[in-house]
Every structure is written in structure tokens, then in C-alpha cells.
Scaffold this motif. Structure first.
Motif, PDB file in Angstrom:
ATOM      1  N   GLY B  88       6.094  21.690  13.342  1.00 12.40           N
ATOM      2  CA  GLY B  88       5.684  20.514  12.558  1.00 12.40           C
ATOM      3  C   GLY B  88       6.459  20.468  11.255  1.00 12.40           C
ATOM      4  O   GLY B  88       7.416  21.221  11.058  1.00 12.40           O
ATOM      5  N   PRO B  89       6.031  19.612  10.343  1.00 12.08           N
ATOM      6  CA  PRO B  89       6.722  19.512   9.059  1.00 12.08           C
ATOM      7  C   PRO B  89       6.685  20.832   8.291  1.00 12.08           C
ATOM      8  O   PRO B  89       5.695  21.548   8.341  1.00 12.08           O
ATOM      9  CB  PRO B  89       5.930  18.431   8.313  1.00 12.08           C
ATOM     10  N   GLY B  90       7.778  21.152   7.638  1.00 10.87           N
ATOM     11  CA  GLY B  90       7.870  22.411   6.886  1.00 10.87           C
ATOM     12  C   GLY B  90       7.969  22.164   5.394  1.00 10.87           C
ATOM     13  O   GLY B  90       7.913  21.025   4.923  1.00 10.87           O
ATOM     14  N   GLY B  91       8.104  23.251   4.670  1.00  2.82           N
ATOM     15  CA  GLY B  91       8.232  23.160   3.216  1.00  2.82           C
ATOM     16  C   GLY B  91       9.540  23.786   2.766  1.00  2.82           C
ATOM     17  O   GLY B  91       9.980  24.798   3.309  1.00  2.82           O
ATOM     18  N   LEU B  92      10.157  23.167   1.780  1.00  2.66           N
ATOM     19  CA  LEU B  92      11.426  23.667   1.277  1.00  2.66           C
ATOM     20  C   LEU B  92      11.263  23.999  -0.204  1.00  2.66           C
ATOM     21  O   LEU B  92      10.793  23.182  -0.982  1.00  2.66           O
ATOM     22  CB  LEU B  92      12.490  22.584   1.474  1.00  2.66           C
ATOM     23  N   GLY B  93      11.614  25.246  -0.546  1.00  2.33           N
ATOM     24  CA  GLY B  93      11.532  25.663  -1.938  1.00  2.33           C
ATOM     25  C   GLY B  93      12.913  25.977  -2.474  1.00  2.33           C
ATOM     26  O   GLY B  93      13.805  26.401  -1.732  1.00  2.33           O
ATOM     27  N   ALA B  94      13.092  25.743  -3.758  1.00  7.74           N
ATOM     28  CA  ALA B  94      14.362  26.069  -4.408  1.00  7.74           C
ATOM     29  C   ALA B  94      14.049  26.733  -5.731  1.00  7.74           C
ATOM     30  O   ALA B  94      12.974  26.518  -6.301  1.00  7.74           O
ATOM     31  CB  ALA B  94      15.172  24.797  -4.631  1.00  7.74           C
ATOM     32  N   GLU B  95      14.952  27.571  -6.213  1.00  6.08           N
ATOM     33  CA  GLU B  95      14.714  28.254  -7.477  1.00  6.08           C
ATOM     34  C   GLU B  95      15.998  28.328  -8.286  1.00  6.08           C
ATOM     35  O   GLU B  95      17.051  28.704  -7.757  1.00  6.08           O
ATOM     36  CB  GLU B  95      14.198  29.672  -7.195  1.00  6.08           C
ATOM     37  N   GLY B 146      15.826  25.615  11.010  1.00  7.69           N
ATOM     38  CA  GLY B 146      15.641  24.694  12.126  1.00  7.69           C
ATOM     39  C   GLY B 146      14.335  23.928  12.071  1.00  7.69           C
ATOM     40  O   GLY B 146      13.669  23.776  13.089  1.00  7.69           O
ATOM     41  N   LEU B 147      13.936  23.506  10.902  1.00  4.68           N
ATOM     42  CA  LEU B 147      12.734  22.674  10.812  1.00  4.68           C
ATOM     43  C   LEU B 147      12.978  21.489   9.898  1.00  4.68           C
ATOM     44  O   LEU B 147      13.984  21.407   9.195  1.00  4.68           O
ATOM     45  CB  LEU B 147      11.506  23.476  10.380  1.00  4.68           C
ATOM     46  N   ARG B 148      12.039  20.566   9.969  1.00  2.00           N
ATOM     47  CA  ARG B 148      12.136  19.303   9.263  1.00  2.00           C
ATOM     48  C   ARG B 148      11.216  19.388   8.032  1.00  2.00           C
ATOM     49  O   ARG B 148      10.002  19.323   8.168  1.00  2.00           O
ATOM     50  CB  ARG B 148      11.651  18.211  10.229  1.00  2.00           C
ATOM     51  N   PRO B 149      11.794  19.558   6.824  1.00  2.00           N
ATOM     52  CA  PRO B 149      10.925  19.698   5.647  1.00  2.00           C
ATOM     53  C   PRO B 149      10.243  18.376   5.298  1.00  2.00           C
ATOM     54  O   PRO B 149      10.823  17.306   5.484  1.00  2.00           O
ATOM     55  CB  PRO B 149      11.890  20.100   4.519  1.00  2.00           C
ATOM     56  N   ALA B 150       9.013  18.507   4.791  1.00  2.00           N
ATOM     57  CA  ALA B 150       8.276  17.318   4.354  1.00  2.00           C
ATOM     58  C   ALA B 150       8.463  17.078   2.865  1.00  2.00           C
ATOM     59  O   ALA B 150       8.095  16.029   2.353  1.00  2.00           O
ATOM     60  CB  ALA B 150       6.790  17.483   4.651  1.00  2.00           C
ATOM     61  N   GLY B 151       9.023  18.050   2.176  1.00  6.85           N
ATOM     62  CA  GLY B 151       9.211  17.905   0.740  1.00  6.85           C
ATOM     63  C   GLY B 151       9.966  19.089   0.184  1.00  6.85           C
ATOM     64  O   GLY B 151      10.196  20.081   0.886  1.00  6.85           O
ATOM     65  N   LEU B 152      10.384  18.960  -1.054  1.00  7.63           N
ATOM     66  CA  LEU B 152      11.167  19.998  -1.705  1.00  7.63           C
ATOM     67  C   LEU B 152      10.575  20.255  -3.090  1.00  7.63           C
ATOM     68  O   LEU B 152      10.328  19.326  -3.854  1.00  7.63           O
ATOM     69  CB  LEU B 152      12.616  19.517  -1.833  1.00  7.63           C
ATOM     70  N   ALA B 153      10.335  21.523  -3.394  1.00  5.99           N
ATOM     71  CA  ALA B 153       9.827  21.876  -4.719  1.00  5.99           C
ATOM     72  C   ALA B 153      10.777  22.877  -5.359  1.00  5.99           C
ATOM     73  O   ALA B 153      11.296  23.776  -4.691  1.00  5.99           O
ATOM     74  CB  ALA B 153       8.423  22.455  -4.619  1.00  5.99           C
ATOM     75  N   LEU B 154      10.971  22.702  -6.651  1.00  5.00           N
ATOM     76  CA  LEU B 154      11.989  23.446  -7.379  1.00  5.00           C
ATOM     77  C   LEU B 154      11.346  24.244  -8.508  1.00  5.00           C
ATOM     78  O   LEU B 154      10.657  23.686  -9.362  1.00  5.00           O
ATOM     79  CB  LEU B 154      12.992  22.423  -7.937  1.00  5.00           C
ATOM     80  N   ILE B 201      10.902  15.162  -4.160  1.00  5.27           N
ATOM     81  CA  ILE B 201      11.337  16.357  -4.887  1.00  5.27           C
ATOM     82  C   ILE B 201      10.500  16.503  -6.156  1.00  5.27           C
ATOM     83  O   ILE B 201      10.367  15.555  -6.921  1.00  5.27           O
ATOM     84  CB  ILE B 201      12.828  16.282  -5.277  1.00  5.27           C
ATOM     85  N   GLU B 202       9.938  17.694  -6.352  1.00  5.86           N
ATOM     86  CA  GLU B 202       9.212  17.959  -7.589  1.00  5.86           C
ATOM     87  C   GLU B 202       9.722  19.250  -8.197  1.00  5.86           C
ATOM     88  O   GLU B 202      10.163  20.147  -7.479  1.00  5.86           O
ATOM     89  CB  GLU B 202       7.715  18.083  -7.327  1.00  5.86           C
ATOM     90  N   ALA B 203       9.669  19.339  -9.508  1.00  2.00           N
ATOM     91  CA  ALA B 203      10.036  20.575 -10.189  1.00  2.00           C
ATOM     92  C   ALA B 203       8.808  21.124 -10.891  1.00  2.00           C
ATOM     93  O   ALA B 203       7.925  20.369 -11.298  1.00  2.00           O
ATOM     94  CB  ALA B 203      11.140  20.309 -11.205  1.00  2.00           C
ATOM     95  N   ASP B 204       8.743  22.430 -10.996  1.00  2.00           N
ATOM     96  CA  ASP B 204       7.616  23.044 -11.691  1.00  2.00           C
ATOM     97  C   ASP B 204       8.085  24.337 -12.354  1.00  2.00           C
ATOM     98  O   ASP B 204       9.078  24.947 -11.941  1.00  2.00           O
ATOM     99  CB  ASP B 204       6.473  23.333 -10.700  1.00  2.00           C
ATOM    100  N   ASN B 205       7.346  24.734 -13.345  1.00  2.00           N
ATOM    101  CA  ASN B 205       7.626  25.980 -14.040  1.00  2.00           C
ATOM    102  C   ASN B 205       7.466  27.176 -13.095  1.00  2.00           C
ATOM    103  O   ASN B 205       6.534  27.243 -12.305  1.00  2.00           O
ATOM    104  CB  ASN B 205       6.635  26.080 -15.208  1.00  2.00           C
ATOM    105  N   GLU B 206       8.379  28.140 -13.192  1.00  2.00           N
ATOM    106  CA  GLU B 206       8.362  29.282 -12.272  1.00  2.00           C
ATOM    107  C   GLU B 206       7.069  30.105 -12.392  1.00  2.00           C
ATOM    108  O   GLU B 206       6.591  30.649 -11.394  1.00  2.00           O
ATOM    109  CB  GLU B 206       9.572  30.186 -12.529  1.00  2.00           C
ATOM    110  N   ALA B 207       6.518  30.194 -13.610  1.00  2.00           N
ATOM    111  CA  ALA B 207       5.282  30.974 -13.769  1.00  2.00           C
ATOM    112  C   ALA B 207       4.109  30.299 -13.067  1.00  2.00           C
ATOM    113  O   ALA B 207       3.260  30.960 -12.472  1.00  2.00           O
ATOM    114  CB  ALA B 207       4.967  31.174 -15.254  1.00  2.00           C
ATOM    115  N   ASN B 208       4.075  28.971 -13.113  1.00  2.00           N
ATOM    116  CA  ASN B 208       3.042  28.234 -12.384  1.00  2.00           C
ATOM    117  C   ASN B 208       3.149  28.504 -10.883  1.00  2.00           C
ATOM    118  O   ASN B 208       2.162  28.778 -10.206  1.00  2.00           O
ATOM    119  CB  ASN B 208       3.191  26.725 -12.610  1.00  2.00           C
ATOM    120  N   LEU B 209       4.383  28.401 -10.363  1.00  2.00           N
ATOM    121  CA  LEU B 209       4.576  28.583  -8.915  1.00  2.00           C
ATOM    122  C   LEU B 209       4.312  30.025  -8.501  1.00  2.00           C
ATOM    123  O   LEU B 209       3.792  30.279  -7.414  1.00  2.00           O
ATOM    124  CB  LEU B 209       5.980  28.132  -8.521  1.00  2.00           C
ATOM    125  N   GLY B 210       4.658  30.969  -9.375  1.00  2.00           N
ATOM    126  CA  GLY B 210       4.344  32.363  -9.086  1.00  2.00           C
ATOM    127  C   GLY B 210       2.833  32.579  -8.994  1.00  2.00           C
ATOM    128  O   GLY B 210       2.351  33.283  -8.109  1.00  2.00           O
TER     129      GLY B 210
END
Lengths: 405, 405
Positions: B88-95, B146-154, B201-210
Motif C-alpha cells: 500500500g502507500p508508503g512513507g518517505l523521510g528525508a534528513e 519499490g513502493l509508492r510514497p503517500a508523502g514526504l517529510a523532511l 512535502i512537510e518539514a519539521d525540526n529534527e528534535a520533534n521528529l526524533g
């Protein structure tokens, strides 16, 4: 942005829907009297649904028809306005201070119908003796108000935690592990107030109730840090309209945030806590008034007003310490506002300059401006108001509990 | 006890009910595969309702039938188990780190399907140059997964606030007011990844995501303070399973809580901030390693492990400062746990003793014990995991958005 908005633990049901809509309708009416048509327009519910829900609220004694609603320029007869029932269930608040007792009764609209305060030195007295006096004060307040309370909430200068009824520790009264709700019930019974003894009774920390009063009756923000002083220094953290209570109900102990890690030893055992700079004892000592009895806030305000340099300097020192501790809290919590309440509200003119200077110097990684530090207009009335109003707020927020929805 | 549980702003409706029940069913399936009968038993919904809701989730590609459910000892054929759809839909993270880039793809179950990290010194480079490299890293991660991301968070080492897409300030990258979401979209397009450029695409503070990663994948508590270090010192405050973001999205700046009000001047302009004692630069300076390049956390851990007294002393000093700042936060917030994460997790053996000593000495007005200070097992993988998993969590929590419920 992404975290869940609370995971559901039960199915959405017809019954739950009706209860939610009952609260929705009462919430609209609570803001200002409204006709059924206006309620329908504001809520998105059908006229028929609103009529049925209103009927239930009227039958339950929470809502009354107040006569014609204000004509809204539309053709046809104005509908009857629905308003909260001033003779419906009320809220009863009580307060135990180190130097006073208080009792307050409000009606369903949150209007104060009785307000009683008794100056009395409670430090060193037993809970039973204090509660006997409080029971008598409550009896008189209810008689004066002429309403039927739905519950009783008690503001205390100590830690209650999530127990709801047991005061775990009140250093300034020298009380520990007092089952306050149960003992107040006994005292009410002994005073012949059988009806009050039957009420649900909860106790809460005075700083929490002061913060809730600010939320409900204060400046209008729903995201703030409320800093107050009575015997100790306390804070209430309100986030998105909710009080942050912490994992076990102990949140808000700003008085024990370290200001200078190697500073003077605090009664709590740590060093350099905020209370050692901005608490009653510390400020009186700095002002050369150690050991003075009576209302310390009024005394300091009076002397500062009269230009007493030593008092003014003591208050500036307290303001600087408050500014340091609050800067940390602002960096951590990002409140929209910081509100100076309780005894500090009365002392604000002499606390604010130093406090503002510290905040300006220490809150720099995000926008901050002086006008985000405000003074509560409720001041020392906050905790008792919060106690009484909380009882009726709980009804308005979920009338289904009372009205059988 | 008394404050409202959020005032409703719209009517409860049949459509809202179905959407809520869709989330309820998917939430149960997400915890572990379940037969329709088990879902009905756990949720309190009828079998018929569960079947209809499950059908919608299957059609939407979120749920698959996984073959027979584990027999539960009951008579009759076991039902088919329903599970989250790994295709199904996946999630994509970037840092974006000061010294690295990262990309991660997870499937709907939150399982990592691709994990890429590139060591590269980003300090001083332009956002466009960094984002071009990141776009390439993301393209490869998605191809591998090999998946279809539903969104990207940075995840970024700076303040995003409630903007969601604009990096307001990243002192360690020397970036200011960068519209990251928009620029990453351009970079993805330039790299030929049209499909990724179309994602939310959304960006967030690394401490929040941690902190969110710790909530979702960590120790199991839903009420904690997560303290982490990358280039700066950050914190995430999680209360009742929700990240506290603050009024404008700036909460968690533990690095600028004053530890010693007259201490060294911080890059933020204030004096004696925690970062001046426990941040990268301060610890390296105290260890006699000022100006060293590369992975400071790994370097310090290696030397401390080898018995380097200067490094151990520097880390003990950082631990004490962390203990002072965290004591204040504990007194204020009353978390159930404090979790040491990010780079601090790797340095924990040398930070913990001094930190524990400060906490024991300064958190005294309520119960506290050493075992409430724990170490994250996610460590520095937290922010990137949090970014990717957050995308799929948002789907599981409200599938109605995708499945059309």
C-alpha cells in the motif's frame, strides 16, 4: 503536523452522537442566548434535531426559554431565545489558604452568587479544625446564593496529584497525606450540611485552579503560562485550552525550577530554586521584613507604592529571578502568553521591568515581545473562582452526564 | 479533572461516524493482523459494520487479506486475517544534517524498506546545492524500496515553526528563511523525479521528529521528555501521546534554557544556555578537541571508551548541565520519563551519572527515581525514522482521507 489526534478506543455510536450534539447545542447557548434557528445555523444541525436536543436540556433544568430573541432582521416572528438556566445546578468552590479560607457559589452561567472570605491563620492548625471552619463558611455561602450546587471543588496550597481528593503535601500548612475530600465530607456532615456532604468533592492545587480561571474568565488566550504566588510559587500551563497536569498530576512546579544551581538551599532540599528568590519568605527577607505576619502581598504593594527603596529592590530581584525561570519555560513550551497572576498580579508594577528585561535577553531564538507578558485581572480571586466555575463548566461541556443524554 | 475535553465545533454526523469507525478498525488491524470477528469483538462494532468498513479499506489499498487468522480455540473455521497492506502507500523521510544527508522509505506497516545515508559537510553550502543531492538520494531510496510514497517529510536542524514548509533559521547551517518544501520540490523535478515532486512535502525540526519516533517505535511511554543532540541541543515534549508544539511551533528549545544565568554567552545572545555546556562546540572545547571535524559523537564515545580522562570529565560536565536543565523541565512538566536520544544516546554511559545526581538532588517535591531517565534505542536514527513513519501513521490514524470515507 502528523501525529494522531488521539486514537479512538470505542466505536462511534448513535448514543455518543446524541451526547456530543447535546454538548454542541449547550456550548452555543452558553456563549450567548440564541433562538433554536440560530443554534441550528451555528451548529449545522437541523431545526428538528435542535428542537429535540433543546427539549432535553430544558427538561434537565439546564436551559430556559428567555422570551423573544433579538430580532435579526429576518422576516417573521423572532424565535424564543434559549439561555442557560440561572436557577439550574450551580458550582461551589472552596479555598484553604495559609492565612485565609474562602467559599464561592456560582450559577450555571458562571456568575458569582456568593463570595465569602475569612482571614484566619491556618498554619499549624489540624485539617479537622480548618475543615470545620470551612464547612461553616460553605454552608453560609450556599444559603446566601440560594442555588443547588452540582459539585464542590477545593483549592489547596499543595500537591494533590492525580488522586483528586488527597492532599499529598502542603509544606506551608505542614500537612501531609490528608484525605481532604473525605474529611471535608465529614466536616460538612458534622455541621449539619447533609446536602453538601452528598456532593462530588474534588481537591486541586490552587495554581492549577488559578490557571483554569484565567482560561475561562481571563484574557482570552488558550495557550499560556500562568505564574502565581500565594505561600509558594506555582504555575499552570494551558495548552490549546487544556491544563497540562503531567503524568501524575504534578506539572507546574515552577517554584522549584533552578534559577542559580548553586544558590541558597530551598525547603525542598535543592539549591537555588525560584522560590528562594521570588517566594514569600525570600522576598520579605530581601525587603528587610522577615517574620512579618499578615498579608505579605498587600504589605509589599503598599510599601512599594509609597516608594520604599528596599522593597522595590527586593521586588526587582524577584522579578529578575521570575524572568530567568520563565525564560526557560518559554523556550521549552512556546506559550502565546505569560500571565502574572495570584499575588504577583498585585505586585506586577515592580516585578515587570526586571522580568521583561530577562525575557528579552533570554528568549531570542523565536519572536518574543514585551506585550506577551500580561497581568491577570483576576489576581488572587483566581483559584476560588476556578474551583467554583469548574463545576459548572463540566456540566456545560458534557450535559449528557446530568441530562441523561 | 474538570477542564473540557475540547469544545466541539461541528455537528457529529453519519459521515463523521463512518470516518471515525474506519480509523477505529484500521487502528486495531495496525496493532496486529485480525480476523473480522476479532475486529468486531475488539471495537464493539457489529460484524456487518466491520465487513463493510474492511471492504472499503481493502478497496482503498490499505488492507489485505493475509490468509487464515490464528485459530483462537473457537469452534468453526478461523476467519481470514486482515493486515496492513505492505504494498500500500508508503512513507518517505528525508534528513538534512550539518554533516550528512539521509533518506528512508517505509511501508504502511512502518517497516524500513530503504535506508540511505550520505556523509557530506553541508555547513556553508547553499540550500539548492544540498537539496539537489538530497533529491538524488531520495530517488534512489524510492527505487530500492519499490513502493509508492503517500508523502514526504523532511527533518532539519532548525526552527520550522508552524509554517510546515519554511525553515526559519538553522544556525548550524547558516540558513535563514528557506522555503524548503518548495525548493525540494524544484530539486526533485530537476532530478527527473516528477512523481516525488507531486507529493505533499512537510518539514519539521529534527528534535520533534526524533521525539515522535520514540513515541511510535521506542520504549512505549506516551508521556515523556526526549532530549537529543545533533549540532544543537533539542527536546521533544510528548504528552498523552501527542507532541507539544507550542503556540507557534517553537516548543522544545531546551538548548536555550538558562543553566547558569551569568554563564558564557551563547550564539543566541543569551548567557549560560544549556547549549553552552552540553552542545557540540562546548563539549569539544571542554574535552580539548575544539575545531575537530567529522562525527563528534563517535569521536567522543571512542575516546571516553578508551578511558580519556579529559573527555570523560567534559561529558560529566555536560551531564550535570543537562541534569540541571532537565530538572527544571521535570518540575514544570511532570513527564513519566526522560529519554536521552539522538547523539546523547551514544554518549549516555558518561552523561548519565552526573545527570542522575542532579535530578535526584533537584526533583524532590514529587516522587522521582533513576529508572525514569532512560536511553533511546533509536539514537541518531530517530529523526529520519520519525519523518518516514509519520507519513504512514497519518494514513492509519485517518484512513478516510485516502480511502474516501
Amino acid at each position: 503536523m502528523r501525529e494522531p489526534d488521539g486514537v479512538r478506543t470505542g466505536p462511534a455510536s448513535q448514543q455518543g452522537m446524541r451526547r456530543a450534539n447535546l454538548a454542541l447545542v449547550l456550548g452555543v447557548i452558553a456563549r450567548a442566548p440564541r433562538s433554536r434557528a440560530e443554534v441550528a445555523a451555528e451548529t449545522g444541525l437541523t431545526r428538528a434535531a435542535v428542537s429535540s436536543l433543546a427539549e432535553e436540556l430544558i427538561t434537565g433544568g439546564l436551559v430556559v426559554e428567555e422570551g423573544p430573541a433579538t430580532p435579526s432582521g429576518k422576516v417573521g416572528r423572532p424565535g424564543t431565545a434559549l439561555g442557560l438556566n440561572p436557577r439550574g445546578p450551580g458550582g461551589l468552590g472552596a479555598e484553604i489558604g495559609v492565612e485565609h479560607l474562602g467559599a464561592c457559589a456560582v450559577d450555571l452561567r458562571g456568575e458569582v452568587r456568593a463570595w465569602r472570605r475569612q482571614e484566619i491563620r491556618n498554619r499549624g492548625r489540624t485539617p479537622a479544625a480548618v475543615l470545620a471552619d470551612l464547612a461553616e463558611l460553605l454552608r453560609r455561602a450556599v444559603a446566601e446564593a440560594g442555588l443547588r450546587p452540582a459539585g464542590l471543588a477545593l483549592a489547596v496550597p499543595g500537591l494533590v496529584g492525580s488522586s483528586g481528593g488527597v492532599l499529598q503535601r502542603a509544606a506551608n500548612l505542614d500537612w501531609r497525606d490528608v484525605p481532604l475530600a473525605a474529611e471535608l465530607r465529614l466536616a460538612l456532615r458534622a455541621a449539619g450540611s447533609e446536602d453538601l456532604a452528598e456532593l462530588p468533592i474534588e481537591a486541586d492545587n490552587e495554581a492549577n485552579l488559578g490557571g483554569l480561571a484565567e482560561l475561562w474568565l481571563g484574557g482570552g488566550s488558550d495557550h499560556f503560562l500562568h505564574v502565581s504566588a500565594e505561600a509558594g510559587v506555582g504555575a499552570a500551563i494551558v495548552i490549546g485550552g487544556r491544563l497540562l497536569r503531567g503524568a501524575r498530576g504534578y506539572a507546574g512546579e515552577l517554584g522549584h525550577v533552578p534559577v542559580r544551581p548553586d544558590g541558597p538551599r530551598c525547603v525542598c532540599g535543592a539549591h537555588g530554586c525560584l522560590e528562594q528568590y521570588a517566594g514569600e519568605t525570600a522576598v520579605l527577607r530581601a525587603a528587610g521584613l522577615e517574620g512579618i505576619r499578615g498579608d505579605w502581598v498587600a504589605l509589599l504593594a503598599e510599601r512599594a507604592e509609597a516608594g520604599d527603596a528596599e522593597v522595590r529592590e527586593a521586588l526587582a530581584g524577584a522579578g529578575a529571578a521570575l524572568g530567568i525561570a520563565v525564560s526557560g519555560a518559554v523556550n521549552l513550551l512556546d506559550p502565546a502568553e505569560v500571565v502574572l497572576g495570584g499575588g504577583y498580579a498585585q505586585l506586577a508594577p515592580w516585578l515587570l521591568p526586571a522580568m521583561r528585561a530577562e525575557l528579552a535577553a533570554r528568549v531570542t531564538v523565536r519572536p518574543w515581545s514585551d506585550d506577551r507578558l500580561t497581568v491577570s485581572r483576576l489576581g488572587r480571586r483566581g483559584p476560588l473562582l476556578g474551583a467554583a466555575v469548574g463545576v459548572v463548566r463540566a456540566i456545560v461541556v458534557d450535559p449528557g452526564r446530568l441530562a441523561g443524554g
